[in-house]
Structure formats: structure tokens, C-alpha cells
Write an enzyme that holds these catalytic residues in place. Structure first.
Site, short mmCIF file in Angstrom:
data_model
loop_
_atom_site.label_atom_id
_atom_site.label_comp_id
_atom_site.label_asym_id
_atom_site.label_seq_id
_atom_site.Cartn_x
_atom_site.Cartn_y
_atom_site.Cartn_z
N CYS A 261 8.46 -31.21 13.02
CA CYS A 261 9.46 -31.24 11.80
C CYS A 261 9.14 -31.71 10.76
O CYS A 261 10.16 -31.73 9.43
CB CYS A 261 10.65 -31.81 12.61
SG CYS A 261 10.24 -33.36 13.04
N CYS B 93 11.24 -36.61 18.78
CA CYS B 93 11.69 -37.59 18.09
C CYS B 93 11.47 -38.97 18.71
O CYS B 93 10.81 -39.87 18.23
CB CYS B 93 13.33 -37.43 17.92
SG CYS B 93 13.95 -35.91 17.52
FE1 FES Z 1 11.83 -34.34 14.26
FE2 FES Z 1 13.65 -35.95 15.20
S1 FES Z 1 13.74 -33.63 14.60
S2 FES Z 1 11.75 -36.42 14.54
#
Ligand code: FES
Length: 164
Positions: A33, A106
Site C-alpha cells: 500500500c 498493517c
Molecule cells: Fe497498508 Fe494498512 S493499508 S498499512
């Protein structure tokens, strides 16, 4: 995931911010992400053992990462390095309940930053505290170092724009 616990962790975020007198710092980014978390650790002596006195973090990332980092920096207080190293993403995010599949990375990112900080301290032997994490190049170095130790978290570095 327990939404209530998530909202509580976000509204009462603990240990947010840089720690100038830290003994160690670890930084990990997630290629999933593009988010990133940096974690600082300060140790102290307790009954002849070195334990984590306090930890703090900065997160350029999603709410789950912030919540897990907030919880993790509290959970590791008073633990030895070995005890903290044994903690997995599941342990660090337990108060939030099981993370949904798309949020598992995450927690792993926070685990990676914690491990990077714990291992960085061992490498530095406290003789050379990491200074000025905002200096140019330091972040890239930290990411590179973290990538070697973070295990589940891969670091993707931009290629240099010029060749010397
Ligand atoms: Fe990537 Fe949470 S969406 S760290």
C-alpha cells in the site's frame, strides 16, 4: 476486527511522535500500500535486566497501522529485547481482534518496524545512537536495513535517477 477497539485506539493514540533520545529506531514500508511506520525504542535497567522503558512511533499509513503501533508501543514496555522479538503481529494487534485479510499486512508492518528497531540496537551496541532521522538518505538507509530483517515485509526502493 473490533471496530470499537479500533476507534478507541485512534482517539486515544499512545506514544505518537519522534523520540530524540531513543536507543534504536526501525523503519519499514509496505509495498502492498506504500504505507510506512517508524518506531523508536528506549531501554532501561531493571533488576539487572535491560528492558524497554518506552517506545514511540510515527506512521504514514492507514488507521489500522496507527492503531496497532499505538497498542504495540504500550505492550512492549517493560519487556526484554528477546521477549519483544518473540511478539508477532497477532500479539501486537490482539486488542483489536483478528484483522481482516486485507489489513493483515498493517500489523505485519508494525511487527517489522519493531524487529528492525530491536535488531538495529543490537547492531549499533548503543555506541552510535542513530541521529537525525530526518537527514537526507537516512530514511532510505533505514528502509534498506529494515528490508533485510523485516521478513514478511518487502521494501521496494526507487532506482537512482542518476548514475555517477
Ligand atoms: Fe497498508 Fe494498512 S493499508 S498499512
Amino acid at each position: 476486527m473490533n471496530e470499537e477497539a479500533l476507534q478507541k485506539a485512534l482517539s486515544e493514540t499512545q506514544n505518537l511522535g519522534e523520540m530524540p533520545d531513543a536507543d534504536a529506531v526501525g523503519t519499514v514500508g509496505s509495498p502492498d500500500c506504500g504505507d510506512m511506520v517508524r518506531l523508536w525504542i528506549k531501554y532501561r535497567e531493571k533488576d539487572g535486566r535491560k528492558v524497554i522503558d518506552k517506545a514511540s512511533f510515527q506512521s504514514f499509513g492507514c488507521q489500522t497501522a496507527i492503531a496497532v503501533a499505538s497498542i504495540a508501543t504500550e505492550l512492549i514496555r517493560g519487556k526484554t529485547k528477546e521477549e519483544a522479538l518473540a511478539m508477532k503481529a497477532d500479539d501486537l494487534s490482539r486488542p483489536l481482534g483478528a484483522l481482516p485479510p486485507m489489513k493483515i499486512h498493517c500489523g505485519q508492518m508494525v511487527e517489522g518496524a519493531l524487529k528492525a528497531a530491536l535488531e538495529a540496537e543490537a547492531a549499533e551496541k548503543k555506541a552510535a545512537p542513530i541521529e537525525a532521522p530526518s537527514q537526507a538518505g537516512t530514511l532510505a538507509d533505514a528502509l534498506s536495513a529494515a528490508g533485510k530483517t523485516a521478513g514478511k515485509v518487502k521494501i521496494v526502493m526507487q532506482p537512482p535517477t542518476t548514475a555517477s
